[in-house]
Design an enzyme around this catalytic site. Structure first.
Site, mmCIF file in Angstrom:
data_model
loop_
_atom_site.group_PDB
_atom_site.id
_atom_site.type_symbol
_atom_site.label_atom_id
_atom_site.label_comp_id
_atom_site.label_asym_id
_atom_site.label_seq_id
_atom_site.Cartn_x
_atom_site.Cartn_y
_atom_site.Cartn_z
ATOM 1 N N ASP A 6 -8.295 7.930 7.753
ATOM 2 C CA ASP A 6 -9.758 8.042 7.816
ATOM 3 C C ASP A 6 -10.390 6.764 8.330
ATOM 4 O O ASP A 6 -11.332 6.787 9.123
ATOM 5 C CB ASP A 6 -10.341 8.280 6.408
ATOM 6 N N GLY A 7 -9.875 5.634 7.845
ATOM 7 C CA GLY A 7 -10.476 4.350 8.182
ATOM 8 C C GLY A 7 -10.534 4.146 9.686
ATOM 9 O O GLY A 7 -11.574 3.783 10.245
ATOM 10 N N PHE A 43 -22.000 -10.882 24.593
ATOM 11 C CA PHE A 43 -21.443 -9.679 23.977
ATOM 12 C C PHE A 43 -19.974 -9.820 23.611
ATOM 13 O O PHE A 43 -19.354 -8.867 23.137
ATOM 14 C CB PHE A 43 -21.742 -8.450 24.830
ATOM 15 N N ASN A 78 -5.703 12.228 4.216
ATOM 16 C CA ASN A 78 -5.083 12.179 2.872
ATOM 17 C C ASN A 78 -6.106 12.096 1.743
ATOM 18 O O ASN A 78 -5.769 11.768 0.620
ATOM 19 C CB ASN A 78 -4.039 11.062 2.798
ATOM 20 N N ARG A 82 -24.366 -17.674 35.298
ATOM 21 C CA ARG A 82 -25.147 -16.720 36.086
ATOM 22 C C ARG A 82 -25.788 -17.455 37.264
ATOM 23 O O ARG A 82 -25.858 -16.927 38.368
ATOM 24 C CB ARG A 82 -26.247 -16.117 35.214
ATOM 25 N N HIS A 133 0.835 -1.197 0.000
ATOM 26 C CA HIS A 133 0.000 0.000 0.000
ATOM 27 C C HIS A 133 0.869 1.246 0.000
ATOM 28 O O HIS A 133 1.260 1.744 1.056
ATOM 29 C CB HIS A 133 -0.901 0.000 1.238
ATOM 30 N N GLU A 180 -17.498 -2.339 24.832
ATOM 31 C CA GLU A 180 -16.854 -3.646 24.955
ATOM 32 C C GLU A 180 -15.637 -3.781 24.047
ATOM 33 O O GLU A 180 -14.605 -4.345 24.444
ATOM 34 C CB GLU A 180 -17.853 -4.764 24.635
ATOM 35 N N HIS A 190 -1.558 -0.730 7.079
ATOM 36 C CA HIS A 190 -1.228 -0.955 5.673
ATOM 37 C C HIS A 190 -0.074 -0.081 5.206
ATOM 38 O O HIS A 190 0.515 -0.342 4.169
ATOM 39 C CB HIS A 190 -2.463 -0.769 4.787
ATOM 40 N N HIS A 209 -22.861 -15.273 32.525
ATOM 41 C CA HIS A 209 -24.177 -15.413 31.881
ATOM 42 C C HIS A 209 -24.003 -16.241 30.613
ATOM 43 O O HIS A 209 -24.256 -15.795 29.505
ATOM 44 C CB HIS A 209 -24.784 -14.035 31.575
ATOM 45 N N HIS A 265 -3.786 3.726 -3.338
ATOM 46 C CA HIS A 265 -4.002 3.160 -1.999
ATOM 47 C C HIS A 265 -3.393 1.775 -1.831
ATOM 48 O O HIS A 265 -2.613 1.533 -0.912
ATOM 49 C CB HIS A 265 -5.498 3.090 -1.667
ATOM 50 N N HIS A 291 -29.714 -12.017 24.896
ATOM 51 C CA HIS A 291 -28.744 -12.066 25.982
ATOM 52 C C HIS A 291 -28.279 -13.487 26.312
ATOM 53 O O HIS A 291 -27.561 -13.680 27.288
ATOM 54 C CB HIS A 291 -29.332 -11.394 27.238
ATOM 55 N N ASP A 314 -33.952 -12.561 30.303
ATOM 56 C CA ASP A 314 -33.466 -11.546 29.369
ATOM 57 C C ASP A 314 -33.610 -11.980 27.912
ATOM 58 O O ASP A 314 -33.549 -11.153 27.005
ATOM 59 C CB ASP A 314 -32.017 -11.166 29.683
#
Lengths: 660, 660
Positions: free
Chosen positions: B154-155, B432, B184, B515, B26, B406, B66, B456, B258, B468, B464
């Site tokens: 930017d990414g 999660f 850029n 849990r 790149h 998270e 990159h 959990h 790029h 969940h 939940d």
């Protein structure tokens, strides 16, 4: 209005009763956001409880899904098919009122929420869908025009996916999207200030949002003024309303009210604060009457007008009307691959390129298809020839430029699919499925037929190295319930996967694509691809072993088969484009296809061995991260050569049959 | 300085040569960000190439991984053990210069990057570690004080994880964190403006950042002034520098530069623009000399001073010095469970609660432990008794409040682990894990001993509901290479998992927790837990079947065993707390433990069946999403009752042995 306060109290009291009875639930936001929810429904939101799937209804997304008790209470008094018994069954098995809102379970619930942040991104998708439908069909405002409202808390705003989605919403000037932020001063563990001290309004204005601050979330007139103003904005609006979590509880303002029932005593205390003196689960007629007059009648009138408008529209625009009807009833899928595509069997081609051709074909067949990539359209080959980018100036554009926002991308697609009237897809490098796995899960959970195109599917990515080489993502995807995961071996199988994906109506599909060229197989089968697995290269007489493979490894297996036959070792090669479908086939079919006993099978796949173990103990897999280097060298290092396959098959054949 | 321009051109020319030679890479950002990288190294960054692991070095995170060619070129001329031959081997198998920067492969590379956004969040972790170490040990600024620099595009700024991390950095006032944003004007697919039009400076100021704008990214003096100013800020600083992607190329300013090599012709063109007329891979002595004088000597002096300071510190603070030495050489792990914890066998307890006790014990044993949860400390039981929250006022605090972020949480922990001198953990609901899977992968890829506590852990979450209830996350986690995934059945197994997790030095560990309460098993084994799987309840004489289970399902299996024995059916129960370790044991051990042939095994686990298939075809798994309801009812609905287990085992026992 006269009974404003009574109605708000009804929502609060019912929420308390539901949570107390279930001994489970989240009173905090249910209590503090009730005035907003009531104001929105009674004064602004246009929807008809008798037609909860009406395409033109205003959407209401409860992004803070844990406040579900409030939503169900509201839906009940607003006249939806949510009875008092349903409320009493809050959080019980099989009830209409599950712990978090679930799309398809409760009339009036516009999406599943609970995983924080994703309500906001789904709302962005709904708002995109609304603008796109109006632009797609001429003069169709009367058919499709609506607002999208979304209610969230601190949690949703902290999640990265909401930041991505908010940036996208501003860039796309989704001015009919109205997000209400319930600043209730508390999260689960403690005061919001422990983790959240930014200037939210300034952050959103920096993105390009309109921002309104309501300093008293109990002030119905102020909330109404804010909502009214937001509806006239030329950019999306964030309304911050300051509230006290668990309003009315002795613990109001603290995290104690977030996730635990108030209990009877505190519940009584709160009801006193509200001036509410009815028994549990009892609501006076004035409340129902108010909601009927302020909300239901308005919705019913609007629905009747819409029906008239639709009839008039049909007369004026019969062709568009046909398309609309087809798309609303999922009949649009009949247009997919009316003429089956033809392929040049002699041409080696990357399945991502084949996918590019097929996607262009489907886009022609489905004018209601809208989708795009997270800044890898040119690599994943989702570019549409002559396609127009969707933008504020070109709402008719079918190409979505999501930016480098994979999670929002997938979640926005869920929103588009939830909206109805459109079909959608999105593209990413397969390894970055990690970034949006949580949204793929939501597609599957909500039964949304989103199509995921994932290319660069193995260590054959080569030089970009292990950060860009998926090895464990196939297991991650295959393990998600209600998700079809195709890894086609060539053009024929890719086309079959496409047909399956774009004709599905109740589940999402992932199509996994190679970066590198692969040969076209002599006997790949369109029809059998959707059986999950099939014999792609039969033995000459009796199989001494069976090699199972998917994607680019199928041709590797067939090469090995040829070499082995020269030495008198006769094997079968099975192509396994969709392992889970194959595993759900009758045992008899599975046996017929596999041919050899388990001890005489070798499963070859450039991924970690979780899936392959389902059918064989002998697995040639990648049980480590990849490496940077030219693709062929990386594959050699990891053992994916004809020589190594031949060697492994020899061992399998030579080994005596033994029961473990 | 005299050779500033020559040095910048050297980095650019080498980058062009490397990418052209590899025919892969790149060039875009490598060319436009060279002046910044050079300015940073020659004027500010303090590090000693001879001691690339020096704890006090300034960190440099190339979040835009990159642009690796630029980094390797810079490390080469700056005197790191990156030779010209290494540069010539760019992106080749086994080279020191892989496609994206890889921690542990290249001296001077402070972290693995490439998956966008995560460089920023890892840098936030490093900055936290620096402040914490200085506060943890008295008067230790001379030992630990440094800056953390991070370069992104930017990414990285579009990715949600960077938004989460940026909010956290501001809230924590990490003023020695300096993020440089290379604006850029282009991403992979096209102009940045297609997707990114926000006011970045305003967004970051809204979070609480200091913001500096440099309008010409080629202006070394302006860049130096910005960096100098940033170093004196009392909040983290974002420096936006405006550049042209692929500076010097005929395609500069466009996405064409790029991700594709410039090629020889355009390479020559660019070199002319730079005024560079040396052959490929040739760098004049002036460049090396300049870097030696401006960077290397400064670093060497600083390192020598640090050695002296360390000696003086030892005299003054012998106890702290011992702790520091231990933590830097991983000897701190010897303190874990010096006195093994004791458990009350009679007491049913949720493994999340047991985990809470153990975590408090480990925190006492490891003063250099810092960690926390994403707003679920009270639920996942990561609360530390008497623990102090880490904050600007309390840098010595060991409790991190990550907020509902998270992904940033896990990635920040990677940064803390990368930094050295500390150990770290974080907690979340298991479902999660989807939100931060991409960061867990980075822990594993970078061999970082981060500990993930996930509670959990199944449909037993109950009310939940499916959003969940993890069902497929176990497969997702187990499929990640170099990651230990323990799902302990009781206190003894949880303690064993803890010991394994907190004494690991080269891989992360997930500990999966219930849990709900579980009984303590009569014969659970601390030692055997880390063998992966073992016989937890033996048959009376000869096993007619073997039931394998993990976590809360082990006690279910033992209950069923008792019931079956009353009917004369004699089975074995195997506990499988870590499936992958078990699968890596000698086949002989596996056979001994499993006892029964494959046809006579039943694997019980409340997750999708990917893992279980490795050892049995008869699996009792959850191959669908869960449901909202009281836990016991949800488990019954999904078939996890003693009755159902008994019934399944009967079928397994009764069925004739057959090969397939």
């Amino acid at each position: 209005m006269k009974y404003d306060s009574l109605c708000v109290s009804a929502i609060r009291a019912l929420s308390i009763d539901m949570i107390n009875r279930a001994k489970s639930g989240h009173p905090g936001m249910a209590l503090d956001a009730a005035p907003l929810a009531y104001t929105l429904f009674s004064r602004f939101l246009t929807a008809d409880p008798k037609h909860p799937d009406w395409i033109k209804r205003d959407r209401f997304v409860l992004s803070a899904g844990h406040a579900s008790a409030m939503l169900y209470s509201l839906l009940h008094i607003a006249g939806y098919a949510v009875t008092m018994d349903d409320l009493k069954n809050f959080r019980q098995l099989g009830s209409k009122t599950p712990g978090h809102p679930e799309y398809g379970v409760t009339p009036g619930v516009d999406c599943t929420s609970g995983p924080l942040g994703q309500g906001i991104s789904q709302a962005v998708g709904m708002a995109i869908a609304e603008t796109h439908l109006r632009a797609l069909y001429p003069d169709s405002d009367d058919l499709f025009s609506h607002y999208t409202y979304c209610l969230c808390g601190d949690g949703c705003l902290q999640e990265g996916v909401s930041c991505e989605a908010a940036a996208l919403a501003a860039k796309l000037k989704l001015n009919k999207l109205i997000l209400i932020y319930d600043a209730n001063q508390s999260t689960l563990d403690g005061p919001s200030s422990w983790t959240f001290e930014e200037d939210v309004g300034m952050r959103f204005r920096a993105l390009g949002w309109n921002f309104i601050h309501v300093t008293d979330g109990n002030d119905i007139e102020a909330l109404a003024a804010a909502l009214d103003s937001a509806r006239h904005s030329d950019s999306p609006t964030l309304i911050q309303m300051d509230t006290l979590i668990g309003y009315g509880s002795v613990n109001q303002g603290t995290s104690k009210t977030h996730g635990a029932p108030l209990g009877l005593e505190d519940g009584e205390h709160a009801k006193k604060v509200y001036g509410w003196d009815y028994p549990p689960f009892v609501v006076p007629d004035e409340v129902y009457m108010t909601m009927r007059e302020s909300f239901q009648l308005r919705g019913e009138t609007a629905y009747a007008e819409w029906e008239k408008a639709k009839q008039a529209y049909f007369v004026k625009h019969p062709e568009a009307s046909n398309l609309i009807d087809e798309s609303l009833s999922h009949q649009d899928i009949n247009r997919v691959f009316k003429g089956a595509p033809a392929f040049d069997k002699a041409k080696d081609e990357a399945t991502r390129s084949i996918s590019g051709s097929l996607l262009n074909l489907v886009q022609q067949e489905l004018p209601n298809l809208i989708g795009g990539s997270a800044d890898v359209a040119s690599s994943v080959k989702t570019d549409i020839k002559g396609g127009v980018d969707y933008s504020p100036a070109h709402r008719e554009g079918t190409v979505l430029r999501f930016g480098i926002r994979e999670f929002a991308m997938a979640s926005v697609c869920n929103g588009i699919a939830l909206h109805g009237g459109l079909r959608t897809y999105c593209g990413s490098f397969m390894v970055f499925a990690d970034y949006f796995k949580a949204a793929i899960r939501m597609s599957a959970l909500q039964h949304l037929p989103v199509v995921y195109l994932m290319s660069h599917d193995s260590i054959a990515v080569g030089e970009d190295g292990p950060t860009h080489q998926p090895v464990e993502q196939l297991a991650m995807l295959r393990s998600i319930p209600n998700l079809a995961v195709y890894r086609p071996a060539d053009a024929v199988e890719t086309a079959a996967a496409y047909r399956a994906a774009f004709t599905a109506t109740d589940h999402p599909t992932v199509i996994i694509l190679t970066r590198q060229k692969v040969p076209q197989l002599l006997d790949s089968s369109d029809a059998k691809t959707t059986d999950g697995g099939y014999i792609v290269s039969k033995e000459k007489r009796t199989p001494m072993a069976t090699v199972i493979a998917s994607g680019s490894e199928v041709s590797l297996a067939i090469e090995a088969q040829k070499r082995l036959l020269q030495d008198g070792i006769d094997i079968r090669v099975v192509s396994m484009p969709e392992l889970n479908i194959f595993l759900s086939q009758p045992k008899k079919y599975q046996k017929e296809v596999l041919g050899s006993p388990r001890d005489k099978r070798l499963y070859i796949e450039m991924c970690t061995p979780y899936g392959p173990f389902a059918l064989a103990d002998d697995v040639m897999c990648v049980n480590a991260f990849g490496a940077s280097g030219p693709a062929s060298q990386v594959m050699e290092k990891m053992g994916f050569t004809v020589d190594r396959v031949v060697e492994r098959v020899r061992r399998v054949v030579a080994r005596p049959l033994e029961r473990d």
